[in-house]
Design a protein around this motif. Sequence first.
Motif, PDB file in Angstrom:
ATOM      1  N   LYS A 148       0.856  -1.192   0.000  1.00 49.59           N
ATOM      2  CA  LYS A 148       0.000   0.000   0.000  1.00 49.59           C
ATOM      3  C   LYS A 148       0.891   1.241   0.000  1.00 49.59           C
ATOM      4  CE  LYS A 148      -3.996  -1.990   2.206  1.00 49.59           C
ATOM      5  NZ  LYS A 148      -5.041  -1.801   3.206  1.00 49.59           N
ATOM      6  N   PRO A 149       1.115   1.827  -1.176  1.00 53.95           N
ATOM      7  CA  PRO A 149       2.054   2.948  -1.233  1.00 53.95           C
ATOM      8  C   PRO A 149       1.425   4.288  -0.843  1.00 53.95           C
ATOM      9  CG  PRO A 149       1.272   2.424  -3.431  1.00 53.95           C
ATOM     10  CD  PRO A 149       0.615   1.435  -2.503  1.00 53.95           C
ATOM     11  N   PHE A 150       2.249   5.154  -0.291  1.00 60.71           N
ATOM     12  CA  PHE A 150       1.873   6.557  -0.142  1.00 60.71           C
ATOM     13  C   PHE A 150       3.112   7.398  -0.434  1.00 60.71           C
ATOM     14  CE2 PHE A 150       3.743   7.366   4.111  1.00 60.71           C
ATOM     15  CZ  PHE A 150       3.872   6.074   4.597  1.00 60.71           C
ATOM     16  N   LEU A 151       2.875   8.567  -1.037  1.00 62.79           N
ATOM     17  CA  LEU A 151       3.981   9.484  -1.338  1.00 62.79           C
ATOM     18  C   LEU A 151       4.250  10.325  -0.103  1.00 62.79           C
ATOM     19  CD1 LEU A 151       3.386  11.204  -4.776  1.00 62.79           C
ATOM     20  CD2 LEU A 151       5.237   9.663  -4.148  1.00 62.79           C
ATOM     21  N   VAL A 152       5.523  10.558   0.190  1.00 65.34           N
ATOM     22  CA  VAL A 152       5.803  11.250   1.441  1.00 65.34           C
ATOM     23  C   VAL A 152       6.963  12.229   1.311  1.00 65.34           C
ATOM     24  CG1 VAL A 152       7.301   9.410   2.337  1.00 65.34           C
ATOM     25  CG2 VAL A 152       6.071  10.834   3.925  1.00 65.34           C
ATOM     26  N   ASP A 153       6.827  13.344   2.011  1.00 65.13           N
ATOM     27  CA  ASP A 153       7.911  14.310   2.190  1.00 65.13           C
ATOM     28  C   ASP A 153       7.739  14.900   3.598  1.00 65.13           C
ATOM     29  OD1 ASP A 153      10.139  15.847   1.668  1.00 65.13           O
ATOM     30  OD2 ASP A 153       9.296  16.928  -0.027  1.00 65.13           O
ATOM     31  N   THR A 154       8.667  15.748   4.017  1.00 61.89           N
ATOM     32  CA  THR A 154       8.575  16.354   5.355  1.00 61.89           C
ATOM     33  C   THR A 154       8.668  17.880   5.249  1.00 61.89           C
ATOM     34  OG1 THR A 154      10.975  16.149   5.597  1.00 61.89           O
ATOM     35  CG2 THR A 154       9.638  14.384   6.531  1.00 61.89           C
ATOM     36  N   ASN A 155       8.182  18.541   6.295  1.00 65.67           N
ATOM     37  CA  ASN A 155       8.213  20.009   6.299  1.00 65.67           C
ATOM     38  C   ASN A 155       9.652  20.531   6.404  1.00 65.67           C
ATOM     39  OD1 ASN A 155       5.414  20.720   6.112  1.00 65.67           O
ATOM     40  ND2 ASN A 155       5.165  19.840   8.162  1.00 65.67           N
ATOM     41  N   THR A 156       9.841  21.750   5.911  1.00 68.20           N
ATOM     42  CA  THR A 156      11.201  22.312   5.853  1.00 68.20           C
ATOM     43  C   THR A 156      11.533  23.104   7.113  1.00 68.20           C
ATOM     44  OG1 THR A 156      10.353  24.286   4.747  1.00 68.20           O
ATOM     45  CG2 THR A 156      11.149  22.502   3.345  1.00 68.20           C
ATOM     46  N   LEU A 157      12.819  23.286   7.325  1.00 66.64           N
ATOM     47  CA  LEU A 157      13.288  24.108   8.445  1.00 66.64           C
ATOM     48  C   LEU A 157      13.188  25.589   8.089  1.00 66.64           C
ATOM     49  CD1 LEU A 157      14.715  24.336  11.185  1.00 66.64           C
ATOM     50  CD2 LEU A 157      16.878  23.892  10.034  1.00 66.64           C
ATOM     51  N   TYR A 158      13.538  25.906   6.844  1.00 71.01           N
ATOM     52  CA  TYR A 158      13.437  27.297   6.422  1.00 71.01           C
ATOM     53  C   TYR A 158      11.956  27.671   6.232  1.00 71.01           C
ATOM     54  CZ  TYR A 158      12.587  25.419   1.775  1.00 71.01           C
ATOM     55  OH  TYR A 158      12.043  24.730   0.722  1.00 71.01           O
ATOM     56  N   ARG A 212      11.465  18.586  11.780  1.00 71.05           N
ATOM     57  CA  ARG A 212      12.130  19.892  11.703  1.00 71.05           C
ATOM     58  C   ARG A 212      13.196  20.016  12.800  1.00 71.05           C
ATOM     59  NH1 ARG A 212       8.672  23.656   9.694  1.00 71.05           N
ATOM     60  NH2 ARG A 212       7.323  23.349  11.467  1.00 71.05           N
ATOM     61  N   GLN A 213      12.920  19.426  13.957  1.00 76.75           N
ATOM     62  CA  GLN A 213      13.909  19.455  15.042  1.00 76.75           C
ATOM     63  C   GLN A 213      15.193  18.750  14.596  1.00 76.75           C
ATOM     64  OE1 GLN A 213      12.453  17.734  18.679  1.00 76.75           O
ATOM     65  NE2 GLN A 213      14.012  18.732  19.913  1.00 76.75           N
ATOM     66  N   GLY A 214      15.031  17.644  13.890  1.00 82.58           N
ATOM     67  CA  GLY A 214      16.197  16.921  13.373  1.00 82.58           C
ATOM     68  C   GLY A 214      16.953  17.750  12.349  1.00 82.58           C
ATOM     69  N   LYS A 215      16.219  18.446  11.511  1.00 82.52           N
ATOM     70  CA  LYS A 215      16.877  19.292  10.490  1.00 82.52           C
ATOM     71  C   LYS A 215      17.689  20.400  11.173  1.00 82.52           C
ATOM     72  CE  LYS A 215      13.531  18.535   6.763  1.00 82.52           C
ATOM     73  NZ  LYS A 215      12.302  17.869   7.219  1.00 82.52           N
ATOM     74  N   LEU A 216      17.127  20.953  12.262  1.00 85.05           N
ATOM     75  CA  LEU A 216      17.865  21.997  12.989  1.00 85.05           C
ATOM     76  C   LEU A 216      19.171  21.427  13.531  1.00 85.05           C
ATOM     77  CD1 LEU A 216      17.799  24.933  14.242  1.00 85.05           C
ATOM     78  CD2 LEU A 216      16.959  23.854  16.309  1.00 85.05           C
ATOM     79  N   ILE A 217      19.105  20.218  14.091  1.00 83.92           N
ATOM     80  CA  ILE A 217      20.312  19.604  14.675  1.00 83.92           C
ATOM     81  C   ILE A 217      21.392  19.402  13.600  1.00 83.92           C
ATOM     82  CG2 ILE A 217      21.157  17.410  15.658  1.00 83.92           C
ATOM     83  CD1 ILE A 217      18.392  17.375  17.206  1.00 83.92           C
ATOM     84  N   MET A 218      20.970  19.056  12.388  1.00 83.80           N
ATOM     85  CA  MET A 218      21.968  18.843  11.324  1.00 83.80           C
ATOM     86  C   MET A 218      22.539  20.165  10.789  1.00 83.80           C
ATOM     87  SD  MET A 218      20.568  15.547   9.185  1.00 83.80           S
ATOM     88  CE  MET A 218      18.820  15.612   9.537  1.00 83.80           C
ATOM     89  N   HIS A 219      21.720  21.220  10.841  1.00 81.58           N
ATOM     90  CA  HIS A 219      22.124  22.489  10.218  1.00 81.58           C
ATOM     91  C   HIS A 219      22.745  23.499  11.166  1.00 81.58           C
ATOM     92  CE1 HIS A 219      20.909  22.394   6.055  1.00 81.58           C
ATOM     93  NE2 HIS A 219      19.742  21.883   6.360  1.00 81.58           N
ATOM     94  N   SER A 220      22.531  23.341  12.470  1.00 82.40           N
ATOM     95  CA  SER A 220      22.876  24.434  13.380  1.00 82.40           C
ATOM     96  C   SER A 220      23.385  23.892  14.704  1.00 82.40           C
ATOM     97  CB  SER A 220      21.624  25.295  13.607  1.00 82.40           C
ATOM     98  OG  SER A 220      21.895  26.341  14.496  1.00 82.40           O
TER      99      SER A 220
END
Length: 357
Positions: free
Chosen positions: A74-84, A177-185
């Motif tokens: 059962k497929p679903f297309l997925v993306d995540t919200n951005t930090l910027y 988004r919290q994870g993206k912050l940790i990778m970027h900052s």
Amino acid sequence: MSSEVFYSSLENKRLQSPLNKLKRLFNKCSKNLDFESKQLTAIKTHFGEYGNTAFIKPVYLRPIIDQVMKLQLKPFLVDTNTLYVGMRTNTVDHLHNAALNGFNYSTFQIPVVIADGLRGENTVDVKIENGEILDIAKVASDIYHADAMVVVSHFKGHELSGIGGAIKNLSMGCASRQGKLIMHSTSKPVVNTDKCTSCGLCAENCAADAILLEPKARITDKCTGCTRCVAVCPESTIEIDWNESSENTQKKMAEYAKAVHSLFPNRIFFINIITDVAPTCDCFPANDQSVCPDIGFLSSTDPVAADKASYDLVAKNSKGGQDPFSRIYTEIDPLIQLKHAEKISLGSLNYDLKTVK
Ligand code: SF4
Ligand code: SF4
């Protein structure tokens, strides 16, 4: 040890549809994996910021979705919200942006999901095995809860990591988004007080009670870096300090990729699309011309090998047979992410490229 990478060029003297090539590449990887009927299968891609035209053409996903359905998944297309702050900062705007770019139910007849919740607050901690910088990855919850995943990545340049492909999609692309912050900052968000209207929305939404209104908003040491305030501020005045070095960001990406990969034992593989190889990320609302001609597609169960093979193909097809990314980003070594990923046992830089007609 070498990993198998299956490759199909877009050279097309026999005039075969590129969609059939993608189907064959899918089957090469999926046949030995442990997919079970009815598993909820995330097809992780990047919907592209509106205004950009280099992101993956939606039509390339059609054969991939068809093959997932053939396996009774059962497929679903997925993306995540951005930090910027942009068109993909919250789920409502993000789904609108996705629809404008051609990623919607009426095109694919499968759901489109933003995996980290309305404002990027849905996150799950996942242990990073062998992590050298980080112990825990903050992963978008609907990716964490999926049963299987096909990671479809646009291989291109990137202003911070030099290149962006499977490792980038698996790490930054699957992080909350919290994870993206940790990778970027290395620091917490800060309020640009010039634009703050003292409306108080950020303080109302801060679960850590970390924002004081004096009367302008000020973020205190209680901040946990969840970044919810960034998404709720109507003036877009809470800013990220993008201060992490390229080397550390790339290493953190490799470690996040390792954590996400560990969620899908023998139920994940990677398809890289090497077309419209722009110098910058698909998160920009614009793009420059490609750094090389359109090359084709490849698939592998090893994300490190998939990205290294993509990188080598781009170099081989570029002016003078040279890697164009290192010429554009002279201060960045784009292979740091791949070398670190190999070091922590995510995959192999050595690969055996098998042509699929
Ligand atoms: S939400 Fe934005 S404008 Fe409102 S108080 Fe907070 S920082 Fe200021
Ligand atoms: S990042 Fe999260 S914890 Fe920190 S001030 Fe903003 S809402 Fe509060």
